[in-house]
Scaffold this active site. Structure first.
Site, PDB file in Angstrom:
ATOM      1  N   CYS A 132      -6.225  11.810  -0.240  1.00 37.18           N
ATOM      2  CA  CYS A 132      -6.911  10.693  -0.679  1.00 37.18           C
ATOM      3  C   CYS A 132      -6.942   9.492   0.415  1.00 37.18           C
ATOM      4  O   CYS A 132      -6.714   8.442   0.227  1.00 37.18           O
ATOM      5  CB  CYS A 132      -6.057  10.099  -1.902  1.00 37.18           C
ATOM      6  SG  CYS A 132      -6.140  10.968  -3.302  1.00 37.18           S
ATOM      7  N   HIS A 171      -4.594   4.555   1.303  1.00 36.51           N
ATOM      8  CA  HIS A 171      -5.099   5.409   0.338  1.00 36.51           C
ATOM      9  C   HIS A 171      -6.326   4.961  -0.580  1.00 36.51           C
ATOM     10  O   HIS A 171      -6.608   3.882  -0.480  1.00 36.51           O
ATOM     11  CB  HIS A 171      -3.897   5.445  -0.421  1.00 36.51           C
ATOM     12  CG  HIS A 171      -3.689   6.569  -1.754  1.00 36.51           C
ATOM     13  ND1 HIS A 171      -4.617   6.478  -2.916  1.00 36.51           N
ATOM     14  CD2 HIS A 171      -3.123   7.753  -1.774  1.00 36.51           C
ATOM     15  CE1 HIS A 171      -4.242   7.629  -3.407  1.00 36.51           C
ATOM     16  NE2 HIS A 171      -3.532   8.387  -2.862  1.00 36.51           N
ATOM     17  N   ASP A 230       0.872  -2.124  -0.605  1.00 39.60           N
ATOM     18  CA  ASP A 230       1.182  -1.035  -1.477  1.00 39.60           C
ATOM     19  C   ASP A 230       2.399  -0.172  -1.092  1.00 39.60           C
ATOM     20  O   ASP A 230       2.517   0.278   0.078  1.00 39.60           O
ATOM     21  CB  ASP A 230      -0.272  -0.230  -1.161  1.00 39.60           C
ATOM     22  CG  ASP A 230      -0.111   1.319  -1.549  1.00 39.60           C
ATOM     23  OD1 ASP A 230       1.010   1.794  -2.004  1.00 39.60           O
ATOM     24  OD2 ASP A 230      -1.151   2.137  -1.327  1.00 39.60           O
ATOM     25  N   GLN A 274       4.711   4.588  -1.101  1.00 40.91           N
ATOM     26  CA  GLN A 274       5.530   5.442  -0.338  1.00 40.91           C
ATOM     27  C   GLN A 274       6.673   5.018   0.410  1.00 40.91           C
ATOM     28  O   GLN A 274       7.463   5.747   0.820  1.00 40.91           O
ATOM     29  CB  GLN A 274       4.622   5.983   0.730  1.00 40.91           C
ATOM     30  CG  GLN A 274       3.312   6.840   0.564  1.00 40.91           C
ATOM     31  CD  GLN A 274       3.695   8.130  -0.142  1.00 40.91           C
ATOM     32  OE1 GLN A 274       4.767   8.622   0.029  1.00 40.91           O
ATOM     33  NE2 GLN A 274       2.802   8.521  -0.906  1.00 40.91           N
ATOM     34  N   LYS A 291       6.972   8.289  -7.673  1.00 41.55           N
ATOM     35  CA  LYS A 291       7.245   8.781  -6.397  1.00 41.55           C
ATOM     36  C   LYS A 291       8.614   8.276  -5.956  1.00 41.55           C
ATOM     37  O   LYS A 291       9.070   8.404  -4.787  1.00 41.55           O
ATOM     38  CB  LYS A 291       6.392   7.938  -5.545  1.00 41.55           C
ATOM     39  CG  LYS A 291       5.153   8.700  -5.782  1.00 41.55           C
ATOM     40  CD  LYS A 291       4.150   8.100  -4.494  1.00 41.55           C
ATOM     41  CE  LYS A 291       2.522   8.248  -5.017  1.00 41.55           C
ATOM     42  NZ  LYS A 291       1.907   9.514  -4.700  1.00 41.55           N
TER      43      LYS A 291
END
Lengths: 151, 421
Positions: free
Chosen positions: B378, B135, B213, B216, B239
């Site tokens: 993104c 991203h 990261d 998600q 999220k």
């Protein structure tokens, strides 16, 4: 089945999107400019050939959504033969129309874009080619982005 | 109802994924005269009543500024804020709450590392290894760092539409002056689940710092930073059923202690003189200014909510929805290009309908009540790699159902007819 959508995707728009007119590069354009909508990645380039003050030939190339392609296609049809000095007025009318739905003067076939104002996320698609034409006529050769134009 | 990330899955009691929808007031509405089908969960998830109630309760009962307060409300607010830190530590199985820094979200978490850790550790000529599926939030902070330091960014390639990492040069590139390896756990536009534990182990063996990261993955599957073996892990509250504006940076304590502060201001100092100051230990050293206290309270409630369901069960349901949707839309007749792995994918599908732009797909789907996302997500470098400008994406969460996916697939068929010919 898609009644609400017919305001946005009118038959004329679907036709121009599937079969864009003047979809080519001009051999010896007087001026050209690149338009870019970074939100969706749409890129198109308009080419103009001027005879004095009159737009003799106008064309475009590029990729984008149905609205931006149809808008560019109809733009080339409506500006061919127009005087350079008249383009600003037409631009203002189209801009007003896609932002608010109000038609403040004769816009001819471009009236099919009046429904765009109900879809705020798509206004930039409809206006991209117009920004590119204005940039080409201004003649500074700078690519124009919808993100620097406030729609 | 609290469970912790390391606890074995609870006794097999089936979750009723349909009745769970009643926990989310926002899902019960019509959009453009059609029942809302919310498939934009990779962008942000909806909030259960438990989280909304926690926010309201905090503001109605306990609101005050944290730390240094002596009055009762300040004590309560401080206790709630620090309890959220302890909860977040358990959520990712950190060794201690001192390893949890509250940020605005994944983006700020990564920027914090790029600035505080990066400026201190990265020198001209060093390499930062990323992947082509990152991203922008895991690319741009490193570009800014590279500009400041003269470091070089190197990217693990993605293997075309199937969306897996090409690891053929991984060990070689790690060994060639790589200082930091940062990668996404789950790709937001491909649905690829990366083998983070294995890759972090290979980097760690060479003494390379690692960042994951987890934007998600955090609310979608169990997370264990000790098992992953990363130095940093970043995620966002919004999220995973929490409020917007709150996120977490996990940092291994030894690494955090050596880092200079991120921003300066109140809350992070021990003593301030006119010319110089001293600061607190981690994590407070990295939290200048009044934090997002209600956000932390809401995030705490979200973590409790998710673990009451069970993240193992959420992960299984996610994969079921992802596989179901992938199979369903791949059978569409008018031509569809699907991105991401065929099997073992996360709960999302990224696709293009033949001759229909993603934004047209999203506009028409919206009129049928289906909230999708279209664009570059993104991930502009990834889009360029795939040779597309954008894709349309449907991303699921545990409150979505196969019935909704059936309807979504039907709508895609209508869209093909609408623009076809």
């Amino acid at each position: 089945m898609f009644d609400e959508l017919n305001d946005l995707y009118q038959q004329v728009i679907l036709d121009h999107c599937k079969h864009p007119r003047n979809f080519r590069e001009l051999d010896h354009p007087t001026c050209s400019a690149q338009g870019h909508n970074p939100l969706c990645g749409d890129q198109l380039k308009v080419f103009l050939s001027l005879d004095g003050d009159v737009i003799k030939e106008i064309s475009f190339l590029g990729s984008g959504c149905c609205i931006s392609k149809a808008s560019a296609s109809l733009l080339t049809e409506s500006l061919k033969g127009k005087k350079k000095a008249d383009v600003q007025q037409i631009f203002d009318r189209v801009h007003e129309m896609v932002m608010t739905g109000r038609v403040t003067g004769d816009v001819g076939k471009l009236a099919v874009f009046a429904g765009v104002h109900k879809f705020p996320a798509r206004v930039k698609c409809a206006i991209l080619a117009w920004h590119a034409v204005m940039a080409a006529l201004k003649g500074d050769g700078q690519p124009v982005s919808t993100e620097n134009q406030g729609a | 109802m609290k469970t912790d990330a390391t606890a074995p899955p609870q006794k097999k009691k089936a979750v009723d994924w349909v009745t769970i929808r009643a926990d989310f007031p926002i899902l019960d509405q019509e959009v453009h005269g059609q029942p809302l089908i919310y498939f934009d969960n990779a962008a942000t998830t909806q909030k259960p009543r438990a989280v909304l109630d926690a926010l309201r309760r905090y503001y109605e009962r306990d609101n005050a500024n944290v730390h240094r307060g002596i009055h009762e409300l300040s004590n309560r607010a401080t206790a709630a804020f620090e309890a959220a830190r302890v909860r977040a530590a358990a959520f990712v199985n950190a060794r201690s709450a001192q390893e949890i820094i509250f940020t605005r979200g994944t983006t700020e978490s990564i920027n914090l590392v790029a600035q505080a850790w990066g400026s201190h550790n990265v020198k001209a000529g060093n390499r930062i290894l990323l992947t082509e599926m990152e991203h922008h939030s895991n690319i741009v902070p490193w570009q800014l760092l590279a500009e400041r330091t003269g470091a070089k960014l190197v990217y693990l390639p993605v293997t075309g539409d199937i969306g897996l990492l090409d690891l053929s040069h991984f060990d070689q590139w790690l060994a060639e002056g790589t200082k930091l390896f940062a990668m996404t756990h789950i790709s937001n536009s491909l649905g690829t689940i990366n083998p983070v534990s294995e890759l972090c182990a290979r980097a760690r063996n060479l003494g390379i710092t690692t960042l994951v990261d987890a934007a998600q993955s955090a609310g979608h599957r169990p997370l264990d930073v000790q098992e992953i073996g990363c130095d940093f892990l970043a995620f966002s509250g919004h999220k995973m059923c929490g409020p917007t504006g709150i996120g977490v940076l996990y940092g291994r304590q030894e690494v955090l202690e050596e880092m200079p502060p991120y921003q300066g201001g109140g809350e992070m100092i021990l003593n301030v003189d006119l010319q110089q100051s001293t600061w607190k230990h981690a994590p407070h050293k990295f939290e200048a200014g009044t934090p997002d206290i209600s956000g932390a309270v809401g995030l705490h409630a979200a973590m409790d909510y998710l673990d009451a369901i069970g993240r193992h069960k959420i992960a299984a349901h996610d994969q079921e929805l992802g596989a179901y949707a992938y199979a369903k839309v791949s059978r569409l007749k008018g031509g569809i290009r699907l991105f991401g792995p065929h099997i073992g994918r996360a709960g999302l599908v990224s696709f293009l309908l033949k001759d229909v732009h993603a934004h047209d797909v999203v506009t028409v789907a919206d009129q049928r009540g289906v909230a999708l996302r279209g664009g570059h997500h993104c991930n502009q470098p990834l889009m360029r790699k795939l040779g597309v400008e954008s894709t349309a994406r449907a991303s699921f969460y545990f409150y979505n159902t196969t019935t909704e996916i059936d309807r979504f697939s039907e709508v895609l068929g209508e869209i093909q007819n609408f623009f076809g010919g």
